[in-house]
Design a protein around this motif. Structure first.
Motif, short mmCIF file in Angstrom:
data_model
loop_
_atom_site.label_atom_id
_atom_site.label_comp_id
_atom_site.label_asym_id
_atom_site.label_seq_id
_atom_site.Cartn_x
_atom_site.Cartn_y
_atom_site.Cartn_z
N LEU A 126 -110.89 46.89 -72.25
CA LEU A 126 -111.76 47.87 -72.93
C LEU A 126 -112.95 47.26 -73.48
O LEU A 126 -114.17 48.15 -73.62
N ARG A 127 -112.69 46.13 -74.10
CA ARG A 127 -114.23 45.63 -74.70
C ARG A 127 -115.25 45.30 -73.61
O ARG A 127 -116.37 45.42 -73.82
N SER A 128 -114.74 45.18 -72.26
CA SER A 128 -115.67 44.97 -71.38
C SER A 128 -116.18 46.20 -70.99
O SER A 128 -117.47 46.23 -70.63
N LEU A 129 -115.70 47.22 -71.13
CA LEU A 129 -116.02 48.49 -70.89
C LEU A 129 -116.95 49.30 -71.85
O LEU A 129 -118.09 49.96 -71.62
N LEU A 130 -116.46 48.97 -73.15
CA LEU A 130 -116.89 49.98 -74.31
C LEU A 130 -117.87 48.79 -75.02
O LEU A 130 -118.79 49.59 -75.76
N GLY A 131 -117.63 47.84 -75.10
CA GLY A 131 -118.44 46.73 -76.06
C GLY A 131 -119.98 46.84 -75.85
O GLY A 131 -120.38 46.58 -74.81
N GLY A 132 -120.48 47.46 -76.99
CA GLY A 132 -122.10 47.33 -76.86
C GLY A 132 -122.56 48.41 -76.11
O GLY A 132 -123.71 48.86 -76.17
N ARG A 133 -121.79 49.27 -75.62
CA ARG A 133 -122.05 50.48 -74.90
C ARG A 133 -121.89 51.79 -75.60
O ARG A 133 -122.14 52.91 -75.10
N ALA A 134 -120.68 51.61 -76.49
CA ALA A 134 -120.15 52.74 -77.31
C ALA A 134 -120.16 52.50 -78.79
O ALA A 134 -120.36 51.42 -79.09
N GLN A 135 -120.13 53.48 -79.59
CA GLN A 135 -120.08 53.26 -80.97
C GLN A 135 -118.92 52.59 -81.18
O GLN A 135 -117.83 52.64 -80.73
N ALA A 136 -119.00 51.73 -82.53
CA ALA A 136 -117.70 51.03 -82.85
C ALA A 136 -116.64 51.90 -83.03
O ALA A 136 -115.42 51.61 -83.01
N THR A 137 -116.82 53.00 -83.76
CA THR A 137 -115.62 53.97 -84.00
C THR A 137 -114.99 54.47 -82.79
O THR A 137 -113.63 54.30 -82.62
N THR A 138 -115.69 54.77 -81.71
CA THR A 138 -115.21 55.22 -80.50
C THR A 138 -114.41 53.98 -79.79
O THR A 138 -113.27 54.12 -79.33
N GLU A 139 -114.64 52.99 -79.90
CA GLU A 139 -114.11 51.54 -79.19
C GLU A 139 -112.82 51.38 -80.05
O GLU A 139 -111.67 51.30 -79.54
N ARG A 140 -112.85 51.49 -81.34
CA ARG A 140 -111.47 51.33 -82.34
C ARG A 140 -110.58 52.36 -81.97
O ARG A 140 -109.35 52.25 -81.81
N LEU A 141 -111.13 53.59 -81.76
CA LEU A 141 -110.03 54.80 -81.62
C LEU A 141 -109.42 54.60 -80.25
O LEU A 141 -108.27 54.80 -80.02
N VAL A 142 -110.33 54.38 -79.12
CA VAL A 142 -110.03 54.15 -77.80
C VAL A 142 -108.87 53.11 -77.79
O VAL A 142 -107.68 52.97 -77.20
N THR A 143 -109.02 51.87 -78.45
CA THR A 143 -108.48 50.66 -78.14
C THR A 143 -106.87 51.05 -78.85
O THR A 143 -106.09 50.48 -78.41
N ARG A 144 -106.94 51.53 -79.99
CA ARG A 144 -105.75 51.95 -80.69
C ARG A 144 -104.73 52.82 -79.79
O ARG A 144 -103.44 52.78 -79.65
N LEU A 145 -105.35 53.88 -79.10
CA LEU A 145 -104.52 54.77 -78.34
C LEU A 145 -104.12 54.21 -77.17
O LEU A 145 -102.92 54.10 -76.78
N VAL A 146 -104.88 53.18 -76.40
CA VAL A 146 -104.68 52.38 -75.37
C VAL A 146 -103.30 51.32 -75.48
O VAL A 146 -102.42 51.29 -74.67
N THR A 147 -103.40 50.71 -76.83
CA THR A 147 -102.63 49.63 -76.62
C THR A 147 -101.43 50.03 -77.55
O THR A 147 -100.43 49.29 -77.66
#
Length: 271
Positions: free
Chosen positions: A155-176
């Motif tokens: 997810l970091r490779s997909l979203l890091g720097g390309r999406a808002q930090a909030t989006t990355e945190r929410l999606v990461t918690r959901l997936v993991t």
């Protein structure tokens, strides 16, 4: 949730709103700590049952939670959790579901404060569409044999720097930590929570070609008038609709595409 759990969650939301109204509270940090407590109680079933046991006094349960969390989380988080365990819950799992929702709401509050909530809504929707169209990616993100760290790195490779930090945190918690939900259901729930932050509904609009700004404004205004609430449009392009648009608000579908009308006509002829 129903009954006592629904009332307890509503009260917890009000407490969260009151806390995050204060500029001294870091909503993103609060979200991380609530997520950590969620993981703890999801893992420790016996502890969860003790903290939701209706036979135990609310204050005693709050003191137990305080001893367990003392020094591990901020006083703000500890107080919020204490309020949760003082409440009555229809099922012990409902407490964990409530904590998880509060963590997401705290993150969304942080996005709203920073003026990025609209971006987060759009990114959650677009990520859902990407996953739906890429079976390999979906398999990688939902593979039970894959570790949380590997999924987080993907997810970091997909979203890091390309999406808002909030989006990355929410999606990461959901997936993991999906907690039994499908990825699609989890993303939909997050999108609805994001929309609720602005007291507005979400309409998924599918059209054969991208809508112009004028068309989007007119459609949004018409739907807001129809439903009596502000409407956020999640836009998707699908050439298969042939023409017109297809709108879905919750479970309700408004069919306006040529493909839908042809399919309807075919059903009528067949009958």
């Amino acid at each position: 949730m129903n009954g006592a759990s629904r009332e307890a969650l509503a009260a917890a939301r009000e407490r969260l709103d009151a806390l995050t109204d204060s500029t001294s509270v870091d909503a993103a940090a609060l979200a991380d700590e609530l997520a950590a407590v969620t993981a703890l109680l999801d893992r420790e079933v016996s502890l969860r049952r003790v903290l939701t046991d209706p036979a135990q006094a609310g204050e005693a349960k709050a003191e137990l939670a305080g001893r367990i969390l003392g020094g591990q989380v901020s006083g703000t988080t500890a107080d919020l959790v204490a309020g949760l365990v003082r409440s009555r819950w229809s099922q012990s799992r409902d407490l964990v579901d409530a904590l998880e929702e509060l963590a997401a709401l705290a993150d969304l509050t942080a996005a709203q404060t920073s003026g990025t909530l609209d971006d987060v809504e759009d990114e959650l929707f677009r990520f859902g569409r990407i996953v739906a169209s890429n079976t390999g990616l979906r398999s990688a993100l939902t593979d039970r044999a894959a570790g949380a760290s590997a999924k987080g790195e993907l997810l970091r490779s997909l979203l890091g720097g390309r999406a808002q930090a909030t989006t990355e945190r929410l999606v990461t918690r959901l997936v993991t930590a999906p907690r039994g939900r499908s990825l699609e259901a989890g993303l939909e729930s997050l999108s609805q929570l994001a929309a609720a932050r602005r007291n507005r509904m979400v309409a998924v609009v599918t059209s054969a070609v991208p809508l112009s700004d004028t068309q989007k404004q007119r459609l949004g205004a018409a739907l807001a008038k129809l439903y009596g609430r502000p409407m956020h449009l999640n836009l998707d392009v699908d050439p298969d609709v042939l023409g017109g648009i297809r709108v879905q608000v919750g479970d309700e579908i408004i069919n306006g595409s040529i493909a839908d009308r042809l399919e309807d006509a075919g059903r009528r002829l067949a009958s």
